[in-house]
Scaffold this motif. Structure first.
Motif, PDB file in Angstrom:
ATOM      1  N   UNK A 144       1.002  -1.484  -0.371  1.00 52.83           N
ATOM      2  CA  UNK A 144       0.278   0.314   0.144  1.00 52.83           C
ATOM      3  C   UNK A 144       1.073   1.386   0.000  1.00 52.83           C
ATOM      4  N   UNK A 145       2.341   1.239   0.866  1.00 51.43           N
ATOM      5  CA  UNK A 145       2.599   2.771   1.171  1.00 51.43           C
ATOM      6  C   UNK A 145       3.471   2.306  -0.264  1.00 51.43           C
ATOM      7  N   UNK A 146       4.149   1.644  -0.894  1.00 48.58           N
ATOM      8  CA  UNK A 146       4.423   2.009  -2.575  1.00 48.58           C
ATOM      9  C   UNK A 146       3.836   2.461  -3.488  1.00 48.58           C
ATOM     10  N   UNK A 147       2.928   1.930  -3.567  1.00 49.77           N
ATOM     11  CA  UNK A 147       1.740   2.954  -4.256  1.00 49.77           C
ATOM     12  C   UNK A 147       1.139   4.092  -4.371  1.00 49.77           C
ATOM     13  N   UNK A 148       0.985   4.662  -2.347  1.00 49.20           N
ATOM     14  CA  UNK A 148       0.323   5.524  -2.873  1.00 49.20           C
ATOM     15  C   UNK A 148       1.772   6.491  -3.400  1.00 49.20           C
ATOM     16  N   UNK A 149       2.786   6.332  -2.385  1.00 46.40           N
ATOM     17  CA  UNK A 149       4.322   7.173  -3.193  1.00 46.40           C
ATOM     18  C   UNK A 149       4.571   6.988  -4.737  1.00 46.40           C
ATOM     19  N   UNK A 150       4.474   5.889  -4.798  1.00 46.62           N
ATOM     20  CA  UNK A 150       4.043   5.682  -6.679  1.00 46.62           C
ATOM     21  C   UNK A 150       2.678   7.285  -7.248  1.00 46.62           C
ATOM     22  N   UNK A 151       1.739   7.250  -6.456  1.00 47.25           N
ATOM     23  CA  UNK A 151       0.450   7.486  -7.587  1.00 47.25           C
ATOM     24  C   UNK A 151       0.839   9.238  -6.918  1.00 47.25           C
ATOM     25  N   UNK A 152       1.978   9.918  -5.408  1.00 45.34           N
ATOM     26  CA  UNK A 152       1.960  10.675  -5.843  1.00 45.34           C
ATOM     27  C   UNK A 152       3.164  11.540  -6.576  1.00 45.34           C
ATOM     28  N   UNK A 153       3.825  10.482  -6.852  1.00 44.97           N
ATOM     29  CA  UNK A 153       5.049  11.206  -8.144  1.00 44.97           C
ATOM     30  C   UNK A 153       4.135  10.970  -9.033  1.00 44.97           C
ATOM     31  N   UNK A 154       2.735  10.699  -9.778  1.00 41.28           N
ATOM     32  CA  UNK A 154       1.502  10.910 -10.504  1.00 41.28           C
ATOM     33  C   UNK A 154       1.613  11.601 -10.363  1.00 41.28           C
ATOM     34  N   UNK A 155       0.959  12.565  -9.731  1.00 40.02           N
ATOM     35  CA  UNK A 155       0.169  13.329  -9.499  1.00 40.02           C
ATOM     36  C   UNK A 155       1.317  14.900  -9.491  1.00 40.02           C
ATOM     37  N   UNK A 156       1.921  14.912  -8.750  1.00 40.61           N
ATOM     38  CA  UNK A 156       3.589  15.594  -9.572  1.00 40.61           C
ATOM     39  C   UNK A 156       3.814  16.016 -10.325  1.00 40.61           C
ATOM     40  N   UNK A 157       3.889  14.809 -11.026  1.00 38.03           N
ATOM     41  CA  UNK A 157       4.105  15.115 -12.580  1.00 38.03           C
ATOM     42  C   UNK A 157       2.955  16.231 -13.278  1.00 38.03           C
ATOM     43  N   UNK A 158       1.896  15.734 -12.903  1.00 39.35           N
ATOM     44  CA  UNK A 158       0.888  15.947 -13.391  1.00 39.35           C
ATOM     45  C   UNK A 158       0.590  17.680 -13.709  1.00 39.35           C
ATOM     46  N   UNK A 159       0.938  18.192 -12.270  1.00 42.47           N
ATOM     47  CA  UNK A 159       1.429  19.570 -11.750  1.00 42.47           C
ATOM     48  C   UNK A 159       2.651  20.059 -12.276  1.00 42.47           C
ATOM     49  N   UNK A 160       3.318  19.443 -12.372  1.00 45.45           N
ATOM     50  CA  UNK A 160       4.005  19.899 -13.366  1.00 45.45           C
ATOM     51  C   UNK A 160       4.200  20.948 -15.194  1.00 45.45           C
ATOM     52  N   UNK A 161       3.540  19.260 -15.468  1.00 48.49           N
ATOM     53  CA  UNK A 161       2.854  19.189 -17.339  1.00 48.49           C
ATOM     54  C   UNK A 161       1.642  20.383 -16.842  1.00 48.49           C
ATOM     55  N   UNK A 162       0.600  20.768 -16.247  1.00 47.20           N
ATOM     56  CA  UNK A 162      -0.703  21.429 -16.069  1.00 47.20           C
ATOM     57  C   UNK A 162       0.360  23.361 -15.610  1.00 47.20           C
ATOM     58  N   UNK A 163       1.144  23.216 -15.237  1.00 44.32           N
ATOM     59  CA  UNK A 163       2.039  24.444 -14.904  1.00 44.32           C
ATOM     60  C   UNK A 163       2.663  24.956 -16.354  1.00 44.32           C
ATOM     61  N   UNK A 164       3.538  24.138 -17.103  1.00 47.72           N
ATOM     62  CA  UNK A 164       4.312  23.883 -18.121  1.00 47.72           C
ATOM     63  C   UNK A 164       2.769  25.024 -19.216  1.00 47.72           C
ATOM     64  N   UNK A 165       2.372  23.705 -19.735  1.00 44.49           N
ATOM     65  CA  UNK A 165       0.892  24.285 -20.394  1.00 44.49           C
ATOM     66  C   UNK A 165      -0.057  25.933 -20.200  1.00 44.49           C
ATOM     67  N   UNK A 166       0.115  26.650 -18.785  1.00 37.29           N
ATOM     68  CA  UNK A 166      -0.676  27.693 -18.607  1.00 37.29           C
ATOM     69  C   UNK A 166       0.623  28.153 -18.957  1.00 37.29           C
ATOM     70  N   UNK A 167       1.994  28.389 -18.251  1.00 33.80           N
ATOM     71  CA  UNK A 167       2.679  29.354 -18.433  1.00 33.80           C
ATOM     72  C   UNK A 167       3.162  29.013 -19.970  1.00 33.80           C
TER      73      UNK A 167
END
Length: 496
Positions: free
Chosen positions: A114-137
Motif C-alpha cells: 500500500x505504501x509503495x502504491x501511495x508513493x507512486x501515485x503521489x509522484x504521478x500527481x506531481x508530474x501532472x502538476x508540472x505538466x499543467x504549470x508548463x501548459x499554463x505558462x
C-alpha cells in the motif's frame, strides 16, 4: 468504507479530470500502522505526509509518526485527543473514524505494498502538476515571453520530481563501501601513487590533495590579481586534455584520471577563456593575442594549437546572472548529454539564490549557493571546483596570506567545502611597493623581487582527506600559466 469513498471525491470539481489516487489504500495503510506500529520503520523513510491524496489521511499519518518517535503507542485511543478539533475529521464522524480504519486486520499483510502504491501515485500527481504549470505558462502571454526561462524552470521542476523518486536513499554495507575505497586506492596506485581523483595538471597539487575527488566541493579563493581564474582554467584544461588522451589510448572513462569539464564562467566570456588556453598552449603572450601583435610564425603556432584543441571535451557556459537552480539544471543536462565529470564555477559570489528575500540577507543567499554546489557534487558524483572572492581584511594585515576567516560573506562556504585552497603571489604585493630609482632601498627591493618573481603559493587551508600546508608553484604572467616549481633538492650546487 462508505465514508472513505465519500472523502475520495472531495478533491474533484465538476468535469475536472480525476487525479490518480487510491484513498482506500491510504485508509488501509493507516489502519495497519495503528494495529502494528513496527511497520512505521519500513515505510517512513520513503513515504511522507504530503504523499497522501486525502489531507486528513496525511495528518493522521504524521500524528502516528510523531507518537512513534516519542516511543508511544499510536492507536485510535492515543490519537483521539489530537483530532478532537479537526473539522475534516468531524465530517466523517469524528474520532470514531480512527477506530473504523483499524476494522480490517488483514491490511497488515499488504501494508508495505500500500505504501509503495501511495508513493507512486503521489509522484504521478506531481508530474501532472508540472505538466499543467508548463501548459499554463506557455499559454500566458500577458507578461514578458521568456520561453527559455520557462523551459529551464520546467526542467528544474521535473528533476525535482525525479529526485524525490530516488530520495529513499540506499544503505551501503561496509563491504560495498570498502570496494569503492579500494577502487580509488587502485586508481592512485596506477597513477604513480599520488593521484586518486581528477588530475589538476600540477604534480605538487596532485601529491598534496590526490587530485580533485568525485562528490567533493573544492573552493579556490584569492584576492583580485592573484590568478585564481588562470589556475582554474589551467586545471580544467589539464583534466579535459588527460581525459581525451586516455580515451584515445583505450582507457575506460571511469578509470581515466581526467574528465570532460563544464566551465561556468559568470565573469569572463567564453572567447576570453579560450584566448587564455590558446596563449598557454601556443606560448604566445595573451596580451599580444588580444591586441593582435603577433607575427605570421606565431599565428601559425596559434592555428596549430587551435586545431589540436578543437576536440577538447571542455564546455564553456558564459551565461551571466545564473541562479544556483539554473546552474544545477544546466550541469545535469551536460552530465546527461556530454558525460561531464568535473564542474568549474567562476565565481561563487556571482551566482544568485532562489530569489525570495535573498537581497535582504546576502549571507543566507551565499549559504544556499554553497550548499547547492555541495549537493550538486554529491548528486552527479563529480568534483565541483568553485572560485570565491576574499574579503578586504587581507589587505589590512602585514602578512597578506589568506586565512579561512577571509572567505567573503559566509562561514558556510568553509563548512560546505571539502577542500579550501588559497592562491597567493608575493610578487604581486611587492610590485606595489616599488620605490623610486633613487631611493636607498631600491637595490634590496630588486633583490627581493628577483627572488619571488614568478613564484606562487597554493595554500591548502582545509582538507577533509588529509593535511593542510603549502604548495610551491611557478606562474608565467605572460601566458597566464601555473606550473610546478623546480625542486630545490635536485638543483645543481651553485656555491663556490
Amino acid at each position: 468504507m462508505a465514508e472513505i469513498l465519500r472523502i475520495a471525491g472531495s478533491h474533484d470539481a465538476p468535469h475536472a479530470p480525476v487525479l490518480p489516487a487510491n484513498v482506500e489504500a491510504e485508509a488501509a495503510l493507516l489502519g495497519a500502522l495503528m494495529i502494528d506500529n513496527r511497520i512505521c520503520e519500513d515505510v517512513q523513510i520513503r513515504l511522507k505526509a504530503h504523499h497522501f491524496f486525502e489531507p486528513l489521511h496525511g495528518r493522521i499519518y504524521d500524528a502516528i509518526l510523531r507518537l512513534n518517535d516519542k516511543n508511544m503507542i499510536a492507536n485510535p485511543v492515543t490519537l483521539r485527543p489530537m483530532f478532537d478539533g479537526d473539522e475534516a475529521m468531524k465530517e466523517v464522524g469524528g474520532p470514531a473514524y480512527l477506530a473504523q480504519l483499524t476494522g480490517s486486520g488483514a491490511a497488515v499483510i499488504g501494508a508495505r505494498d500500500f505504501a509503495v502504491q501511495i508513493y507512486d501515485l503521489a509522484l504521478l500527481r506531481a508530474l501532472i502538476g508540472v505538466g499543467r504549470e508548463m501548459v499554463e505558462g506557455a499559454l500566458d502571454t500577458s507578461e514578458d515571453v521568456a520561453p527559455l526561462a520557462q523551459i529551464e524552470r520546467a526542467e528544474t521542476e521535473l528533476y525535482r520530481v525525479a529526485e524525490e523518486g530516488g530520495s529513499e536513499g540506499k544503505v551501503k554495507s561496509f563491504a560495498e563501501a570498502s570496494m569503492e575505497s579500494i577502487k580509488n586506492i587502485e586508481l592512485a596506485l596506477q597513477n604513480g601513487g599520488h593521484l586518486s581523483g581528477i588530475t589538476t595538471g600540477i604534480d605538487g597539487i596532485n601529491a598534496k590533495i590526490g587530485g580533485l575527488h568525485r562528490s567533493d566541493l573544492t573552493i579556490l579563493a584569492g584576492r583580485p590579481g592573484m590568478g585564481k581564474t588562470s589556475l582554474a582554467t589551467n586545471i580544467a584544461f589539464s583534466a579535459a586534455q588527460r581525459y581525451a588522451r586516455d580515451i584515445e589510448d583505450g582507457i575506460e572513462p571511469g578509470k581515466s584520471a581526467g574528465a570532460a569539464v563544464a566551465f561556468f564562467s559568470l565573469e569572463m566570456s567564453a572567447d576570453q577563456l579560450a584566448t587564455r588556453i590558446l596563449a598557454e598552449q601556443s606560448n604566445i603572450s595573451s596580451e599580444n593575442l588580444r591586441t593582435g601583435r603577433i607575427s605570421k610564425q606565431e599565428f601559425q603556432q596559434l592555428a596549430r594549437a587551435s586545431g589540436e584543441l578543437s576536440g577538447l571535451p571542455l564546455y564553456i557556459d558564459d551565461t551571466p546572472g545564473l541562479t544556483i537552480a539554473a546552474l544545477r539544471t544546466r550541469a545535469r543536462r551536460l552530465k546527461r548529454q556530454k558525460n561531464v565529470g568535473m564542474i568549474v564555477v567562476d565565481y561563487l559570489q556571482l551566482l544568485q539564490g532562489s530569489g525570495k528575500g535573498s537581497n535582504d540577507n546576502r549571507v543566507q543567499e551565499i549559504s544556499e549557493i554553497s550548499r547547492g554546489l555541495k549537493q550538486l557534487a554529491k548528486e552527479l558524483h563529480v568534483p565541483v571546483l568553485a572560485l570565491s572572492q576574499l574579503s578586504r581584511a587581507v589587505e589590512q594585515r602585514e602578512d597578506k596570506r589568506p586565512q579561512l576567516s577571509d572567505l567573503r560573506e559566509s562561514g558556510s562556504i568553509e563548512q560546505d567545502a571539502d577542500i579550501v585552497l588559497f592562491v597567493y603571489r608575493d610578487d604581486y604585493y611587492l610590485a606595489a611597493k616599488q620605490p623610486s630609482d633613487d631611493h636607498p632601498d631600491i637595490d634590496s627591493w630588486r633583490e627581493e623581487m628577483a627572488r619571488v618573481y614568478g613564484t606562487a603559493e597554493l595554500i591548502v587551508a582545509k582538507q577533509r582527506h588529509g593535511s593542510t600546508g603549502k604548495i610551491r608553484m611557478r606562474f608565467d604572467a605572460r601566458v597566464t600559466k601555473f606550473s610546478d616549481a623546480a625542486n630545490e633538492e635536485y638543483l645543481p650546487d651553485m656555491r663556490d
